[in-house]
Design an enzyme around this catalytic site. Structure first.
Site, PDB file in Angstrom:
ATOM      1  N   GLU A   7      -2.406  76.751   2.713  1.00 35.18           N
ATOM      2  CA  GLU A   7      -3.599  76.200   3.385  1.00 35.18           C
ATOM      3  C   GLU A   7      -3.208  75.136   4.409  1.00 35.18           C
ATOM      4  O   GLU A   7      -3.755  75.060   5.506  1.00 35.18           O
ATOM      5  CB  GLU A   7      -4.532  75.563   2.347  1.00 35.18           C
ATOM      6  CG  GLU A   7      -5.363  76.557   1.566  1.00 35.18           C
ATOM      7  CD  GLU A   7      -6.089  75.859   0.434  1.00 35.18           C
ATOM      8  OE1 GLU A   7      -7.277  75.535   0.600  1.00 35.18           O
ATOM      9  OE2 GLU A   7      -5.442  75.619  -0.615  1.00 35.18           O
ATOM     10  N   PHE A   8      -2.236  74.313   4.006  1.00 35.13           N
ATOM     11  CA  PHE A   8      -1.765  73.258   4.911  1.00 35.13           C
ATOM     12  C   PHE A   8      -1.206  73.875   6.189  1.00 35.13           C
ATOM     13  O   PHE A   8      -1.563  73.470   7.300  1.00 35.13           O
ATOM     14  CB  PHE A   8      -0.689  72.404   4.215  1.00 35.13           C
ATOM     15  CG  PHE A   8      -0.190  71.272   5.058  1.00 35.13           C
ATOM     16  CD1 PHE A   8      -0.827  70.030   5.024  1.00 35.13           C
ATOM     17  CD2 PHE A   8       0.913  71.425   5.904  1.00 35.13           C
ATOM     18  CE1 PHE A   8      -0.381  68.976   5.810  1.00 35.13           C
ATOM     19  CE2 PHE A   8       1.352  70.378   6.692  1.00 35.13           C
ATOM     20  CZ  PHE A   8       0.715  69.151   6.644  1.00 35.13           C
TER      21      PHE A   8
ATOM     22  N   CYS B  45      58.072  47.389  15.115  1.00 37.22           N
ATOM     23  CA  CYS B  45      59.016  46.863  16.109  1.00 37.22           C
ATOM     24  C   CYS B  45      60.322  46.382  15.492  1.00 37.22           C
ATOM     25  O   CYS B  45      61.238  45.980  16.199  1.00 37.22           O
ATOM     26  CB  CYS B  45      58.368  45.737  16.916  1.00 37.22           C
ATOM     27  SG  CYS B  45      58.200  44.208  15.993  1.00 37.22           S
TER      28      CYS B  45
ATOM     29  N   SER C  81      22.414  41.317   6.524  1.00 39.36           N
ATOM     30  CA  SER C  81      23.041  41.962   5.368  1.00 39.36           C
ATOM     31  C   SER C  81      22.561  41.246   4.117  1.00 39.36           C
ATOM     32  O   SER C  81      21.791  40.295   4.201  1.00 39.36           O
ATOM     33  CB  SER C  81      24.550  41.807   5.397  1.00 39.36           C
ATOM     34  OG  SER C  81      25.109  42.486   6.441  1.00 39.36           O
TER      35      SER C  81
ATOM     36  N   CYS D  95      59.217  44.600  10.342  1.00 39.32           N
ATOM     37  CA  CYS D  95      58.016  45.229  10.890  1.00 39.32           C
ATOM     38  C   CYS D  95      58.231  46.731  11.092  1.00 39.32           C
ATOM     39  O   CYS D  95      59.201  47.132  11.734  1.00 39.32           O
ATOM     40  CB  CYS D  95      57.658  44.572  12.225  1.00 39.32           C
ATOM     41  SG  CYS D  95      56.253  45.354  13.031  1.00 39.32           S
TER      42      CYS D  95
ATOM     43  N   LYS E 147      25.185  44.324  -7.625  1.00 36.70           N
ATOM     44  CA  LYS E 147      25.753  45.667  -7.540  1.00 36.70           C
ATOM     45  C   LYS E 147      25.965  46.266  -8.930  1.00 36.70           C
ATOM     46  O   LYS E 147      26.492  45.602  -9.815  1.00 36.70           O
ATOM     47  CB  LYS E 147      27.093  45.611  -6.811  1.00 36.70           C
ATOM     48  CG  LYS E 147      26.964  45.370  -5.318  1.00 36.70           C
ATOM     49  CD  LYS E 147      26.194  46.493  -4.649  1.00 36.70           C
ATOM     50  CE  LYS E 147      26.164  46.403  -3.149  1.00 36.70           C
ATOM     51  NZ  LYS E 147      27.316  46.834  -2.443  1.00 36.70           N
TER      52      LYS E 147
HETATM   53  P1  AMP Z   1      24.489  45.520   2.754  1.00 40.96           P
HETATM   54  O1  AMP Z   1      24.478  46.549   3.846  1.00 40.96           O
HETATM   55  O2  AMP Z   1      25.295  45.905   1.565  1.00 40.96           O
HETATM   56  O3  AMP Z   1      24.732  44.143   3.245  1.00 40.96           O
HETATM   57  O4  AMP Z   1      23.011  45.514   2.163  1.00 40.96           O
HETATM   58  C1  AMP Z   1      21.942  45.300   2.991  1.00 40.96           C
HETATM   59  C2  AMP Z   1      21.149  46.562   3.111  1.00 40.96           C
HETATM   60  O5  AMP Z   1      20.592  46.966   1.883  1.00 40.96           O
HETATM   61  C3  AMP Z   1      19.961  46.376   3.988  1.00 40.96           C
HETATM   62  O6  AMP Z   1      20.304  46.541   5.344  1.00 40.96           O
HETATM   63  C4  AMP Z   1      19.029  47.461   3.524  1.00 40.96           C
HETATM   64  O7  AMP Z   1      19.149  48.568   4.356  1.00 40.96           O
HETATM   65  C5  AMP Z   1      19.538  47.858   2.158  1.00 40.96           C
HETATM   66  N1  AMP Z   1      18.495  47.840   1.124  1.00 40.96           N
HETATM   67  C6  AMP Z   1      18.257  48.846   0.269  1.00 40.96           C
HETATM   68  N2  AMP Z   1      17.247  48.552  -0.558  1.00 40.96           N
HETATM   69  C7  AMP Z   1      16.798  47.326  -0.232  1.00 40.96           C
HETATM   70  C8  AMP Z   1      15.762  46.483  -0.729  1.00 40.96           C
HETATM   71  N3  AMP Z   1      14.985  46.835  -1.754  1.00 40.96           N
HETATM   72  N4  AMP Z   1      15.597  45.272  -0.133  1.00 40.96           N
HETATM   73  C9  AMP Z   1      16.401  44.891   0.889  1.00 40.96           C
HETATM   74  N5  AMP Z   1      17.388  45.648   1.398  1.00 40.96           N
HETATM   75  C10 AMP Z   1      17.601  46.859   0.847  1.00 40.96           C
HETATM   76 ZN    ZN Z   2      56.122  44.063  14.900  1.00 40.77          ZN
END
Ligand code: AMP
Ligand code: ZN
Length: 665
Positions: A33-34, A405, A80, A402, A308
């Site tokens: 349908e969609f 070099c 980040s 090295c 993590k």
């Molecule tokens: P990192 O790249 O390890 O520094 O982690 C930062 C990235 O985590 C951000 O750029 C987001 O894209 C990602 N991320 C995933 N889930 C989340 C969340 N719930 N809140 C904030 N950032 C998140």
């Molecule tokens: Zn060198």
């Protein structure tokens, strides 16, 4: 119903069905349908192009080809996240926060860290205006046409949305969608993709949006920026959900780090039941006012922390240890491994850091080693499986000379790394310096890449970065893979770099320990290269945040005759070696020696503008009030603890107006 009404009504219907299917996961009509309704709308739109609408659901099927993606500067930087791996890390973070905020209650929101490609979406008047990748955090690629094909991203919002805002999220492929894609590829005789994250991020950069539309991409949202009226992170998530975004409901409001840890423990186990990949938990301070007060470090917000999950591990055989020479002469040992599959990618190399690390692990060629992959690209060796060691194996002897070099390596007191001291004659050091010089954050020379630098060096056309400025098209054209057009672009790119501002030229020179931020500070305080070259270590240390190590390195750099000669030559070619008129006129020493703390919300300036103004006028900005604070600039809703502390220490509290007056006096 006339045609225009019919089109509008179909669009509304299809929008709702998309939402039910892709965001709520609760379809109310059959796919057939969609498809019929979509076909009807497509036909009507084709017959009546005058009713074109950039948010029509028909755009979901793609059809646009993008040759190159435009670079867009993010209005709000994409930061980040700092990482933590233990309960202690998390508790330390909480202490740091409480120290800045004072003795006030702090609540946290826990979200999952979705493992995909970050995206920033801009909405105006409820319509998706633009989608930009994270890029380097300051600027990314405009991937709007591709992103419009992702069905869970609303092209038109619902409810009571703000007139303009950005929303951030992660574009992901579900595990099931990914498996399906690979199944099809295998059936077509193609190589399967390695992992969902890289495939999702690669999809955004496909030139044909029809191909993107076919991929089962999804988008999970987690943060709204630039919208006013929202008080907390948790409320922000709820609001975004109301406007039609897909915001996972696992987010939890926690009153203590103990509750946060419970969340982490739960999801460390249950994440395997989720339809998509996650690599941790993101913990955020709930109050937006508190977030604002905490602010950001150079890389990441102080108010958020990623926790993590324990990384995946595997074991494999170490075949060989090779040694890389970096641009500063630093030697990095690299483990070359028997290829092994780890967290979705084939691992062939791992970092061994330095001689001490090799000795500590007692790792030897032929050993079976345990390899772990955290967030970083290069996995690391965490231990040797001694039960599998060959009894004849011998301890690894670190190289003494090295590999590039042949010069005897040195190792300075207290430093972990070995160095090749032959900085003017060691090929990777020479090309490394030139590659740094041309890089995006330095001279940003378009049309010139790392490989071309190596080629130019090998052909004897350049021996240092100043030589770039005498290159001619005629010299470059005969090179491998060079055509007239690319040679022309290269020379043009080099010419254009002459306009790059002083602070970046200073960064480009590649002085050890002089990164982007330090280069800015030095440029601002010394104003031109001559003053900087004459500066003594004492004079350098007097600059805020310039320590002994940096000062020594700067003085040493300019003490070398050949470096001074390079600067002379670059000057002669017309590079910027002093601040521009504009930069100079915006600067003064009015606030020299004074330290400011900025707190609250301001009427005319943003906090960042205020901070820049302080720094441009020679002042220093600190994050917490102490006896060294000269003034506390107070806005509305200032943290009560800061006020109490300032009053206790007798630090004058001034308003934005008073501060601005101080500058004009
Ligand atoms: P990192 O790249 O390890 O520094 O982690 C930062 C990235 O985590 C951000 O750029 C987001 O894209 C990602 N991320 C995933 N889930 C989340 C969340 N719930 N809140 C904030 N950032 C998140
Ligand atoms: Zn060198």
């Amino acid at each position: 119903m006339n045609v225009s009404q019919k089109i509008i009504s179909l669009r509304g219907e299809l929008r709702e069905h998309n939402y039910n299917y892709y965001v709520l996961d609760q379809p109310t009509i059959s796919d057939y349908e969609f498809d019929m309704k979509l076909k009807e709308l497509q036909d009507l739109e084709k017959a009546h192009p005058e009713f074109h609408d950039p948010t029509s659901p028909t755009l979901r099927v793609g059809g646009t080809i993008t040759k190159t993606f435009d670079t867009i500067v993010h209005e709000h930087r994409m930061y980040s996240l700092d990482n933590s791996y233990s309960k202690e890390d998390l508790q330390d973070w909480e202490k740091r926060i409480q120290r800045i905020l004072g003795d006030v209650p702090v609540a946290f929101v826990c979200e999952l860290k979705y493992d995909g490609a970050s995206i920033s979406l801009t909405y105006e008047e409820g319509k998706l205006l633009r989608a930009v990748t994270r890029g380097d955090g300051f600027q990314g690629d405009d991937v709007t046409t591709n992103v419009k094909t992702i069905k869970s991203i609303p092209l038109q919002l619902k409810g009571d949305f703000p007139p303009k805002f950005d929303i951030r999220g992660e574009i992901i492929l579900t595990l099931e969608g990914f498996a399906q894609m690979n199944q099809e590829r295998i059936e077509n005789g193609e190589e399967p993709y390695m992992n969902p994250r890289n495939t999702a991020s690669g999809s955004l950069k496909l030139q044909d949006s029809t191909l993107v539309a076919k991929r089962p991409l999804d988008c999970l949202l987690y943060s709204v920026v630039g919208a006013t009226g929202i008080q907390t992170q948790f409320e922000m998530l709820e609001k975004a959900r109301e406007w039609g975004f897909k915001v996972p409901t696992v987010a939890k409001l926690c009153k203590s780090t103990d509750e946060v840890l419970q969340f982490v423990e739960y999801w460390d186990v249950h994440r395997h039941d989720l339809p998509y990949e996650t690599d941790g938990v993101v913990v955020k301070v709930n109050g937006l006012q508190q977030q604002d007060e905490l602010g950001n470090t150079a890389k990441s917000p102080r108010w958020a922390m990623a926790y993590k999950f324990k990384a995946e591990q595997t074991s494999t055989v170490l075949r060989e240890i090779t040694y890389q020479v970096g641009r500063t002469g630093a030697i990095t040992p690299v483990a070359n491994l028997e290829p092994v599959l780890l967290a979705g990618t084939t691992v062939k190399r791992a970092s061994l850091h330095n001689a001490d690390q090799i000795a500590k692990l007692d790792v030897r060629v032929g050993d079976t080693v345990f390899v772990e992959k955290g967030g970083e690209i290069i996995p690391k060796i965490i231990a040797v499986d001694f039960t599998k060691r060959n009894p004849d194996s011998r301890p690894t002897e670190y190289i003494t000379h090295c590999p590039e070099c042949g010069t005897a390596l040195i190792r300075k007191e207290g430093e972990a790394q070995h160095f090749c001291p032959n900085d003017t004659g060691c090929p990777p050091q020479i090309t490394g310096r030139i590659q740094h010089f041309i890089s995006r954050k330095a001279m940003d020379i378009e049309g010139l890449g790392s490989e071309t630098v190596e080629l130019l060096f090998k052909e004897g056309l350049i021996a240092n970065y100043a030589d770039l400025y005498t290159l001619t098209e005629a010299q470059v054209i005969p090179l491998e893979r060079m055509a007239e057009k690319s040679a022309e672009n290269l020379v043009k790119g080099i010419e254009a770099s002459k306009a790059i501002p002083f602070e970046r030229v200073l960064f480009a020179l590649g002085i050890r320990y002089v990164g982007e931020t330090v280069a800015k500070k030095l440029a601002r305080s010394f104003k031109n290269i001559d003053a900087l070259m004459q500066a003594t270590e004492e004079a350098l240390i007097r600059v805020d945040e310039i320590g002994g190590r940096i000062a020594e390195s700067v003085v040493q750099f300019f003490a070398v005759e050949s470096n001074r000669e390079l600067v002379e030559r670059l000057k002669h070619h017309g590079l910027q070696f002093s601040l521009s008129e504009e930069q100079l006129s915006n600067q003064s020493d009015k606030l020299q020696g004074q330290t400011f703390v900025v707190s609250g919300v301001f009427a005319t300036l943003s906090r960042n503008e205020l901070k820049k103004l302080i720094e441009d006028n020679g002042g220093k900005v600190a994050s917490s009030v102490s006896s060294k604070t000269s003034y506390l600039i107070a806005g509305e809703n200032m943290g009560p603890s800061k006020r109490t502390k300032a009053e206790g220490l007798g630090v004058p509290i001034v308003s934005e107006q008073t501060f601005l007056q101080m500058l004009t006096e």
